[in-house]
Design an enzyme around this catalytic site. Sequence first.
Site, short mmCIF file in Angstrom:
data_model
loop_
_atom_site.label_atom_id
_atom_site.label_comp_id
_atom_site.label_asym_id
_atom_site.label_seq_id
_atom_site.Cartn_x
_atom_site.Cartn_y
_atom_site.Cartn_z
N HIS A 257 0.46 -1.16 -0.38
CA HIS A 257 -0.13 -0.33 0.30
C HIS A 257 0.70 1.12 -0.06
CE1 HIS A 257 -3.26 2.89 0.75
NE2 HIS A 257 -3.94 2.11 0.76
N ASP A 308 -7.60 -5.62 -0.10
CA ASP A 308 -8.43 -6.71 -1.82
C ASP A 308 -7.81 -8.12 -1.90
OD1 ASP A 308 -7.60 -3.63 -3.61
OD2 ASP A 308 -9.41 -4.72 -3.77
C1 SDX Z 1 -6.27 -0.36 -3.08
O1 SDX Z 1 -4.67 4.51 -2.64
C2 SDX Z 1 -5.69 3.86 -1.78
O2 SDX Z 1 -5.96 3.98 -0.69
C3 SDX Z 1 -6.19 2.39 -2.54
C4 SDX Z 1 -7.15 1.91 -1.36
C5 SDX Z 1 -7.53 1.86 -1.26
O3 SDX Z 1 -8.52 1.74 -0.58
O4 SDX Z 1 -8.65 3.21 -2.49
O5 SDX Z 1 -6.24 1.39 -0.54
C6 SDX Z 1 -7.74 0.22 -2.96
O6 SDX Z 1 -6.14 -0.70 -4.78
C7 SDX Z 1 -5.44 -1.27 -2.07
C8 SDX Z 1 -3.66 -1.59 -3.64
C9 SDX Z 1 -4.11 -2.79 -4.00
N1 SDX Z 1 -3.31 -3.30 -5.12
C10 SDX Z 1 -2.70 -4.46 -5.30
O7 SDX Z 1 -3.36 -4.87 -4.30
C11 SDX Z 1 -2.01 -4.46 -6.40
C12 SDX Z 1 -0.27 -4.77 -5.48
N2 SDX Z 1 -0.13 -3.85 -5.24
C13 SDX Z 1 1.16 -3.02 -5.92
O8 SDX Z 1 0.89 -2.59 -6.78
C14 SDX Z 1 1.58 -1.29 -5.24
O9 SDX Z 1 1.62 -2.24 -3.29
C15 SDX Z 1 0.83 -0.75 -4.99
C16 SDX Z 1 0.16 -0.05 -5.82
C17 SDX Z 1 -0.19 -0.59 -3.75
C18 SDX Z 1 1.03 0.83 -4.25
O10 SDX Z 1 1.94 1.48 -4.71
P1 SDX Z 1 3.78 2.39 -4.68
O11 SDX Z 1 3.68 3.06 -3.07
O12 SDX Z 1 3.79 2.65 -5.63
O13 SDX Z 1 4.57 0.51 -4.14
P2 SDX Z 1 5.58 0.70 -5.53
O14 SDX Z 1 4.89 -0.46 -6.05
O15 SDX Z 1 7.30 1.89 -5.60
O16 SDX Z 1 6.73 -1.03 -4.48
C19 SDX Z 1 7.97 -0.14 -3.35
C20 SDX Z 1 8.61 -1.12 -3.01
C21 SDX Z 1 9.29 -2.19 -4.51
O17 SDX Z 1 10.36 -2.98 -4.50
P3 SDX Z 1 11.32 -2.17 -5.38
O18 SDX Z 1 11.65 -2.23 -6.61
O19 SDX Z 1 11.76 -0.65 -4.70
O20 SDX Z 1 12.39 -3.11 -4.89
O21 SDX Z 1 7.70 -2.90 -2.30
C22 SDX Z 1 7.64 -3.48 -4.06
C23 SDX Z 1 7.68 -3.53 -4.92
O22 SDX Z 1 8.23 -3.97 -6.11
N3 SDX Z 1 5.72 -3.65 -3.61
C24 SDX Z 1 5.07 -4.78 -3.77
C25 SDX Z 1 4.48 -5.48 -3.91
N4 SDX Z 1 3.72 -4.09 -3.06
C26 SDX Z 1 4.94 -2.95 -3.60
N5 SDX Z 1 6.03 -6.62 -4.24
C27 SDX Z 1 5.66 -7.51 -4.46
N6 SDX Z 1 4.21 -7.36 -4.25
C28 SDX Z 1 3.64 -6.59 -3.81
N7 SDX Z 1 2.19 -5.95 -3.94
#
Ligand code: SDX
Length: 372
Positions: A257, A308
Site C-alpha cells: 500500500h 483486496d
Molecule cells: C487499493 O490508495 C489507496 O488507498 C487504494 C486502496 C483504496 O481503498 O482506495 O487502498 C485500494 O488499491 C489497494 C491496493 C491494491 N493493489 C494491489 O494489491 C496491487 C499490488 N500492490 C502494488 O502494486 C503496490 O503495493 C501498490 C500499487 C498498492 C502501491 O504502489 P507503490 O506505493 O507505488 O509501491 P511500489 O510499487 O513503488 O513498491 C515499493 C516497493 C517495490 O520494491 P523495489 O522495486 O523498490 O525493490 O515494494 C515492492 C515493489 O516491488 N512491492 C511489492 C508489492 N507492492 C510493492 N512487491 C511485491 N508484491 C507487491 N504487491
Amino acid sequence: MTATRGLEGVVATTSAISSIIDDVLTYAGYNIDDLAEHASFEEVIYLLWHGKLPNQAELDELTKQLAKNSVLPQGVLDHFKTYPIDKVHPMGAIRTAVSLLGLYDEEQEVMDEAANYNKAIRLQAQLPAIVAAFSRIRKGLEPVAPKADLGLAANFLYMLTGNEPDAVAVHSLNTALVLHADHELNASTFTARVCVATLSDVYSGVTSAIGALKGPLHGGANEQVMKMLSEIGDVANVESYLANKFANKEKIMGFGHRVYQNGDPRAKHLKKMSKELTAMTGEPKLYEMSVKIEEIVTSTKGIPANVDFYSASVYDSLGIDHDLFTPIFAVSRVSGWIAHILEQYKNNRIIRPRAEYTGPNKQVYVPIEQRA
Ligand code: SDX
C-alpha cells in the site's frame, strides 16, 4: 522543478471526509473498526455525505430515497443488449452505463446543491442495480427489480440471484461495503476530484473514477487475487508459486500500500469474514491458501496484505462471479467518490499541478522537404 513519482507523500487538498493517520482509518473521525462492527452501509453513506451519523429519521429518509431511486432507465437496460456483452469486462460495462445514466438524468447539467444531491442519491441507488442487471443479462436472464423493503446490501444480492439472501450473506456484504466506502485521496477518488474541479458534472466525475478503479494496481486487484488463488489451486503449491513470482520480480496482488506502513486495518475484518464464510461454504482451502500466502509474503517481503487480499475469498464464498469483484468495490466506493465530489464543489479551485520537463530544448523548425 522536480517531479515526485506517483505524487508520493504530496498533500494535494484538505478534506474532512476520511483520514489515514499512523495506519488508522477513520470516516469523519469514526474508527473503521467501530463502523465495520456496528454500522450499516446506509449509515456510512450518510456519514460520508453529511459528516455525522444519522438519527433514525434521517436514516429512514435516506433508505427511502435510495429505494425510490434504484430502478434503472429502460434505455440503460436496452443498451446492455447492443454490445458483445459476454466479451466486455463488467468494469467497462458499468463505466459506460454510468455515463449513459447521466444522459437520462434531466438534472445532469444542473449544478446547484439540491440537483447534485439528487444525482448522488440516484447514482448510489442505481450502481448496484447496474452491476446486477449486467450480470443477469450477460447470462441471458432478465434483470430483477429491487425490492422496496430491502437494504442496499440485501437488494444487491437479491437483484443478482433473484432469491432473498440469507442473513449471514447480507451481514458479510454490508461489512465489506462499509470497509470499502472511502479511503482519503486514493487514485480513483483523486481522479473524481480532478474531473469535477473543472466544474464538470457528477456523472463525469464518477465515470472517470470507475475508469481509475478498474486498474489492477487499484480496485482491480481483488479479481487478480482470485485468479492467483485459482492458479495456485492448493496450499501445497503456495510456496513454489510465490518463489516463482519473487524470482520474476512480479507483484503479488492484494499486498502492499502507498500509505499504510504496518498493514491495512481493513484486512483483518475481511480475513475474519473469509475464515467464517469459507468454513460455511465448505471451501476452507481458499482461506488456508490465503493465510499461507500472507505468511510467506509478509515474512519474505515485509509487505502486508491490503483490503483486496481477503475480499477475494469473501466474495467468492458469497457466490459472486470473480469479474464482479471490482464492480462491488465501485458499488461501495461510489459513496466516497460522491462525498469528495460534493466537498470539491463546496470549496473549489481547478486542480492543475506542474510537470518537470525532460524533453529537448531550442529545436529549430526545418521545412518538411528538408527533413530526413
Ligand atoms: C487499493 O490508495 C489507496 O488507498 C487504494 C486502496 C483504496 O481503498 O482506495 O487502498 C485500494 O488499491 C489497494 C491496493 C491494491 N493493489 C494491489 O494489491 C496491487 C499490488 N500492490 C502494488 O502494486 C503496490 O503495493 C501498490 C500499487 C498498492 C502501491 O504502489 P507503490 O506505493 O507505488 O509501491 P511500489 O510499487 O513503488 O513498491 C515499493 C516497493 C517495490 O520494491 P523495489 O522495486 O523498490 O525493490 O515494494 C515492492 C515493489 O516491488 N512491492 C511489492 C508489492 N507492492 C510493492 N512487491 C511485491 N508484491 C507487491 N504487491
